[in-house]
Design a protein around this motif. Sequence first.
Motif, PDB file in Angstrom:
ATOM      1  N   ARG A  69       0.825  -1.211   0.000  1.00  0.00           N
ATOM      2  CA  ARG A  69       0.000   0.000   0.000  1.00  0.00           C
ATOM      3  C   ARG A  69       0.860   1.263   0.000  1.00  0.00           C
ATOM      4  O   ARG A  69       0.418   2.316  -0.462  1.00  0.00           O
ATOM      5  N   ALA A  70       2.063   1.155   0.531  1.00  0.00           N
ATOM      6  CA  ALA A  70       2.978   2.298   0.544  1.00  0.00           C
ATOM      7  C   ALA A  70       3.829   2.355  -0.715  1.00  0.00           C
ATOM      8  O   ALA A  70       4.717   3.208  -0.824  1.00  0.00           O
ATOM      9  N   GLY A  71       3.568   1.450  -1.681  1.00  0.00           N
ATOM     10  CA  GLY A  71       4.334   1.453  -2.920  1.00  0.00           C
ATOM     11  C   GLY A  71       5.698   0.824  -2.804  1.00  0.00           C
ATOM     12  O   GLY A  71       6.599   1.117  -3.595  1.00  0.00           O
ATOM     13  N   LEU A  72       5.884  -0.060  -1.792  1.00  0.00           N
ATOM     14  CA  LEU A  72       7.176  -0.680  -1.547  1.00  0.00           C
ATOM     15  C   LEU A  72       7.212  -2.107  -2.078  1.00  0.00           C
ATOM     16  O   LEU A  72       6.178  -2.746  -2.254  1.00  0.00           O
ATOM     17  N   ARG A  73       8.407  -2.617  -2.296  1.00  0.00           N
ATOM     18  CA  ARG A  73       8.598  -3.973  -2.805  1.00  0.00           C
ATOM     19  C   ARG A  73       9.166  -4.854  -1.695  1.00  0.00           C
ATOM     20  O   ARG A  73      10.303  -4.654  -1.263  1.00  0.00           O
ATOM     21  N   PRO A  74       8.420  -5.846  -1.207  1.00  0.00           N
ATOM     22  CA  PRO A  74       8.961  -6.758  -0.184  1.00  0.00           C
ATOM     23  C   PRO A  74      10.236  -7.425  -0.669  1.00  0.00           C
ATOM     24  O   PRO A  74      10.343  -7.850  -1.819  1.00  0.00           O
ATOM     25  N   ASP A  75      11.229  -7.517   0.244  1.00  0.00           N
ATOM     26  CA  ASP A  75      12.550  -8.003  -0.161  1.00  0.00           C
ATOM     27  C   ASP A  75      13.201  -8.827   0.951  1.00  0.00           C
ATOM     28  O   ASP A  75      14.394  -8.727   1.175  1.00  0.00           O
ATOM     29  N   GLY A  76      12.415  -9.615   1.652  1.00  0.00           N
ATOM     30  CA  GLY A  76      12.974 -10.458   2.698  1.00  0.00           C
ATOM     31  C   GLY A  76      12.341 -10.179   4.048  1.00  0.00           C
ATOM     32  O   GLY A  76      11.783  -9.107   4.278  1.00  0.00           O
ATOM     33  N   SER A  77      12.412 -11.170   4.916  1.00  0.00           N
ATOM     34  CA  SER A  77      11.821 -11.012   6.236  1.00  0.00           C
ATOM     35  C   SER A  77      12.520 -11.934   7.212  1.00  0.00           C
ATOM     36  O   SER A  77      13.364 -12.754   6.832  1.00  0.00           O
ATOM     37  N   GLY A  78      12.197 -11.800   8.476  1.00  0.00           N
ATOM     38  CA  GLY A  78      12.808 -12.642   9.492  1.00  0.00           C
ATOM     39  C   GLY A  78      11.971 -12.694  10.741  1.00  0.00           C
ATOM     40  O   GLY A  78      11.046 -11.889  10.922  1.00  0.00           O
ATOM     41  N   ARG A  79      12.269 -13.655  11.595  1.00  0.00           N
ATOM     42  CA  ARG A  79      11.620 -13.787  12.894  1.00  0.00           C
ATOM     43  C   ARG A  79      12.671 -13.748  13.984  1.00  0.00           C
ATOM     44  O   ARG A  79      13.767 -14.290  13.820  1.00  0.00           O
ATOM     45  N   VAL A  80      12.321 -13.106  15.080  1.00  0.00           N
ATOM     46  CA  VAL A  80      13.267 -12.919  16.173  1.00  0.00           C
ATOM     47  C   VAL A  80      12.575 -13.229  17.494  1.00  0.00           C
ATOM     48  O   VAL A  80      11.467 -12.739  17.748  1.00  0.00           O
ATOM     49  N   ALA A  81      13.224 -14.028  18.323  1.00  0.00           N
ATOM     50  CA  ALA A  81      12.699 -14.306  19.657  1.00  0.00           C
ATOM     51  C   ALA A  81      12.964 -13.107  20.560  1.00  0.00           C
ATOM     52  O   ALA A  81      14.108 -12.660  20.701  1.00  0.00           O
ATOM     53  N   CYS A  82      11.907 -12.563  21.145  1.00  0.00           N
ATOM     54  CA  CYS A  82      12.016 -11.431  22.074  1.00  0.00           C
ATOM     55  C   CYS A  82      11.216 -11.757  23.330  1.00  0.00           C
ATOM     56  O   CYS A  82      10.083 -11.278  23.495  1.00  0.00           O
TER      57      CYS A  82
ATOM     58  N   VAL B  48       7.679 -14.147  19.847  1.00  0.00           N
ATOM     59  CA  VAL B  48       8.394 -14.064  18.576  1.00  0.00           C
ATOM     60  C   VAL B  48       7.855 -12.862  17.811  1.00  0.00           C
ATOM     61  O   VAL B  48       6.636 -12.678  17.713  1.00  0.00           O
ATOM     62  N   PHE B  49       8.768 -12.051  17.300  1.00  0.00           N
ATOM     63  CA  PHE B  49       8.389 -10.920  16.472  1.00  0.00           C
ATOM     64  C   PHE B  49       8.862 -11.153  15.046  1.00  0.00           C
ATOM     65  O   PHE B  49       9.816 -11.891  14.800  1.00  0.00           O
ATOM     66  N   ARG B  50       8.188 -10.504  14.126  1.00  0.00           N
ATOM     67  CA  ARG B  50       8.521 -10.635  12.713  1.00  0.00           C
ATOM     68  C   ARG B  50       8.876  -9.265  12.149  1.00  0.00           C
ATOM     69  O   ARG B  50       8.288  -8.252  12.532  1.00  0.00           O
ATOM     70  N   TYR B  51       9.864  -9.235  11.260  1.00  0.00           N
ATOM     71  CA  TYR B  51      10.172  -7.996  10.545  1.00  0.00           C
ATOM     72  C   TYR B  51      10.154  -8.263   9.052  1.00  0.00           C
ATOM     73  O   TYR B  51      10.437  -9.368   8.581  1.00  0.00           O
ATOM     74  N   LEU B  52       9.778  -7.236   8.319  1.00  0.00           N
ATOM     75  CA  LEU B  52       9.779  -7.286   6.856  1.00  0.00           C
ATOM     76  C   LEU B  52      10.694  -6.185   6.339  1.00  0.00           C
ATOM     77  O   LEU B  52      10.609  -5.043   6.785  1.00  0.00           O
ATOM     78  N   ILE B  53      11.555  -6.535   5.415  1.00  0.00           N
ATOM     79  CA  ILE B  53      12.370  -5.549   4.715  1.00  0.00           C
ATOM     80  C   ILE B  53      11.731  -5.297   3.356  1.00  0.00           C
ATOM     81  O   ILE B  53      11.481  -6.244   2.590  1.00  0.00           O
ATOM     82  N   ALA B  54      11.411  -4.060   3.079  1.00  0.00           N
ATOM     83  CA  ALA B  54      10.857  -3.679   1.783  1.00  0.00           C
ATOM     84  C   ALA B  54      11.760  -2.620   1.163  1.00  0.00           C
ATOM     85  O   ALA B  54      12.531  -1.961   1.864  1.00  0.00           O
ATOM     86  N   ARG B  55      11.663  -2.476  -0.141  1.00  0.00           N
ATOM     87  CA  ARG B  55      12.550  -1.549  -0.844  1.00  0.00           C
ATOM     88  C   ARG B  55      11.761  -0.446  -1.526  1.00  0.00           C
ATOM     89  O   ARG B  55      10.670  -0.669  -2.059  1.00  0.00           O
ATOM     90  N   VAL B  56      12.331   0.749  -1.486  1.00  0.00           N
ATOM     91  CA  VAL B  56      11.758   1.874  -2.226  1.00  0.00           C
ATOM     92  C   VAL B  56      12.040   1.645  -3.709  1.00  0.00           C
ATOM     93  O   VAL B  56      13.192   1.424  -4.099  1.00  0.00           O
ATOM     94  N   PRO B  57      11.018   1.663  -4.565  1.00  0.00           N
ATOM     95  CA  PRO B  57      11.234   1.390  -5.986  1.00  0.00           C
ATOM     96  C   PRO B  57      11.978   2.528  -6.666  1.00  0.00           C
ATOM     97  O   PRO B  57      12.015   3.656  -6.176  1.00  0.00           O
ATOM     98  N   PRO B  58      12.558   2.250  -7.826  1.00  0.00           N
ATOM     99  CA  PRO B  58      13.276   3.306  -8.549  1.00  0.00           C
ATOM    100  C   PRO B  58      12.356   4.360  -9.126  1.00  0.00           C
ATOM    101  O   PRO B  58      12.749   5.496  -9.320  1.00  0.00           O
TER     102      PRO B  58
END
Length: 296
Positions: A200-213, A268-278
């Motif tokens: 919705r923000a115009g970003l491209r998903p580019d990987g994710s991860g889970r982390v125990a917190c 467990v938390f999750r993070y998503l890395i997204a990229r700003v398109p060109p």
Amino acid sequence: MTPTLVREHPSHVGQRARVDLCGRARDWSEIQERMLVPLFEAVHERLEVGADTRLLGLGCGSGLALLMASARGARVTGVECDSPELLALARGRLLPDRAARARSTARLVLGSPRDAADPGAPAFTVVTAFDAVGGLAADPRVRGERLRAAVALAAPGAAVVLTGWGPPERCATSAVLRAAGVPGRGAGTGRDDLEEVARRAGLRPDGSGRVACPFGYADRESAVRGLLSTGLFDAAVAAADRTQVVKELTESLHPYRRRDGTVWMPNVFRYLIARVPPGPVGATARGTGHPREARA
């Protein structure tokens, strides 16, 4: 802090007057925020945050994640949209005195991401939105607007990090929220929630991860203070009263109390890395596949 780095519950602005905002900010800074250190570290390591990084922290709170990024050499700017009390604590951490302010490259702003714009500075290379796992985050519509405003300040290809709670069955805090009468889904998000926010923000998903917190507290009183500092219980306090909410919250912590009196809740938390398109930000991101997840 609050559920999902994509928050499901609207903020209750009218209820905040019933809360000791300075006390809650201190409890967040001194008790609760440190529970997210593994998440901050995992994101910084994954993105190789360092001297070449210009980082914008959206919803920076009391500034612990910014402090950790700054210690890695990053030039950091923090924006706190909702809580001047939290921002004051962030200033105390990153800009404690005049000498520190003179030599620091850190900037802290109360307001919207647009207030962090600096026409003479390069665009940001990393944008983080850890606020949704903290507290006091705005409702999804407002958060989306803030995210788009922050992305507009980022360079093409910049990493934008969204965070959220993991599956409810892997978040002990979910049961505590339900037992204390917190409405909605509580701690736990769907697999595609963060991806949808990114698109919705115009970003491209580019990987994710889970982390125990895990949430660990010295005793039940500290646990109650820390959890209340997230703002997740404001609606319950408004609907009943603080004494009743504290009572129910204390009782709900019983399964997580250990023999020495400490409280331990795995999460467990999750993070998503997204990229700003060109191209122009706001274009629909392509692709529907799930990005590969890393585990920390």
